[in-house]
Design a protein around this motif. Structure first.
Motif, mmCIF file in Angstrom:
data_model
loop_
_atom_site.group_PDB
_atom_site.id
_atom_site.type_symbol
_atom_site.label_atom_id
_atom_site.label_comp_id
_atom_site.label_asym_id
_atom_site.label_seq_id
_atom_site.Cartn_x
_atom_site.Cartn_y
_atom_site.Cartn_z
ATOM 1 N N UNK A 1 -9.715 -6.907 9.195
ATOM 2 C CA UNK A 1 -9.937 -5.474 9.388
ATOM 3 C C UNK A 1 -8.802 -4.658 8.783
ATOM 4 N N UNK A 2 -7.587 -5.129 9.018
ATOM 5 C CA UNK A 2 -6.414 -4.407 8.522
ATOM 6 C C UNK A 2 -6.453 -4.274 7.001
ATOM 7 N N UNK A 3 -6.954 -5.310 6.362
ATOM 8 C CA UNK A 3 -7.000 -5.311 4.893
ATOM 9 C C UNK A 3 -7.981 -4.280 4.344
ATOM 10 N N UNK B 1 0.066 -8.302 2.891
ATOM 11 C CA UNK B 1 0.475 -9.385 1.994
ATOM 12 C C UNK B 1 -0.247 -10.677 2.391
ATOM 13 N N UNK B 2 -0.117 -11.691 1.532
ATOM 14 C CA UNK B 2 -0.867 -12.928 1.731
ATOM 15 C C UNK B 2 -0.577 -13.583 3.078
ATOM 16 N N UNK C 1 2.791 -6.836 6.728
ATOM 17 C CA UNK C 1 2.473 -5.482 6.273
ATOM 18 C C UNK C 1 3.606 -5.024 5.359
ATOM 19 N N UNK C 2 3.254 -4.553 4.182
ATOM 20 C CA UNK C 2 4.278 -4.102 3.238
ATOM 21 C C UNK C 2 4.074 -2.622 2.949
ATOM 22 N N UNK D 1 2.002 -5.082 -4.777
ATOM 23 C CA UNK D 1 2.229 -4.400 -3.502
ATOM 24 C C UNK D 1 1.674 -2.986 -3.517
ATOM 25 N N UNK D 2 1.950 -2.246 -2.462
ATOM 26 C CA UNK D 2 1.440 -0.881 -2.370
ATOM 27 C C UNK D 2 2.119 0.028 -3.388
#
Lengths: 146, 146
Positions: free
Chosen positions: B18-20, B45-46, B50-51, B108-109
């Motif tokens: 869900x977070x993804x 991240x894998x 959380x990044x 990454x973000x």
């Protein structure tokens, strides 16, 4: 909220106006010495305090009654990279005054699932901060002043 | 998150799934001994951490680097009184490993507004909790077991 980051700070009145528009926010508190956060529907009271209605037997009541908490709500359009976030910080306390309880039973938030024993918890708007995000500028890059 | 409240707890894998799905969450931390909360876009991240990517000179970095924080995301339909909320709790730390930084720069973000000096901050998924809200039942009535 972090000052001096170059983004548009919202005035208290604007923060409260935005907060009144949304049905759900998040109670930020401490639980067993860890940061904790719980989404909850709420109602903004006339004095700008945030009122939630929860089970009197809940762990959440025990965790927040008498503590300083933050209550956050936002509306963010990730596609447009725009939106706002408002945070009310203040002491949370179970409402015990009978007249206030009676009034809130009429005008306060409704539980999404009523339980036999409910209480209203009021978060005092001791600090009301908000920030508006303009499309294409990050919400919280937050450079410190040189 | 509070156990024993009768709502559907989500498994770790479901929480991360869900977070993804969502681009924005909220970093819950402590600032000057007060609870604080900041919405931020992020990437999962894998390893389930959380990044986020923020200015290296930000107050937020100072506030969270080396601290235990919570990161919350949710999707709630207030009309239908349904949705979910997921919280990742763990230590936050600026990513310093050059290889990791290089990888995150690619995968990454992205900052919504790049600034000259940015860092990645990783929140370790030491505790991943989530709850699903079924329409018509409150998210956090949270009755304690008798």
């Amino acid at each position: 909220m972090y000052p001096n980051d170059g983004f548009r700070e919202l005035e208290r009145a604007e923060c409260l106006r935005l907060l009144a528009k949304v049905p759900v926010g998040r109670i930020v508190h401490t639980r067993q010495a860890l940061p904790a956060v719980v989404p909850l529907n709420f109602r903004l009271d006339d004095d700008g305090s945030v009122v939630v209605r929860i089970s009197a037997r809940s762990e959440l009541v025990r965790a927040i009654d008498g503590s300083v908490v933050a209550f956050e709500a936002d509306e963010i359009d990730a596609g447009a990279q725009s939106g706002w976030s408002v945070v009310v910080t203040g002491a949370a306390a179970v409402v015990t005054d009978p007249a206030a309880c009676e009034r809130l039973a009429r005008t306060g938030p409704q539980s999404w699932a009523p339980s036999p024993q409910e209480v209203f918890v009021r978060i005092r708007p001791e600090l009301v901060t908000g920030r508006q995000l303009v499309g294409g500028r990050t919400l919280y890059g937050v450079d410190l002043p040189s």
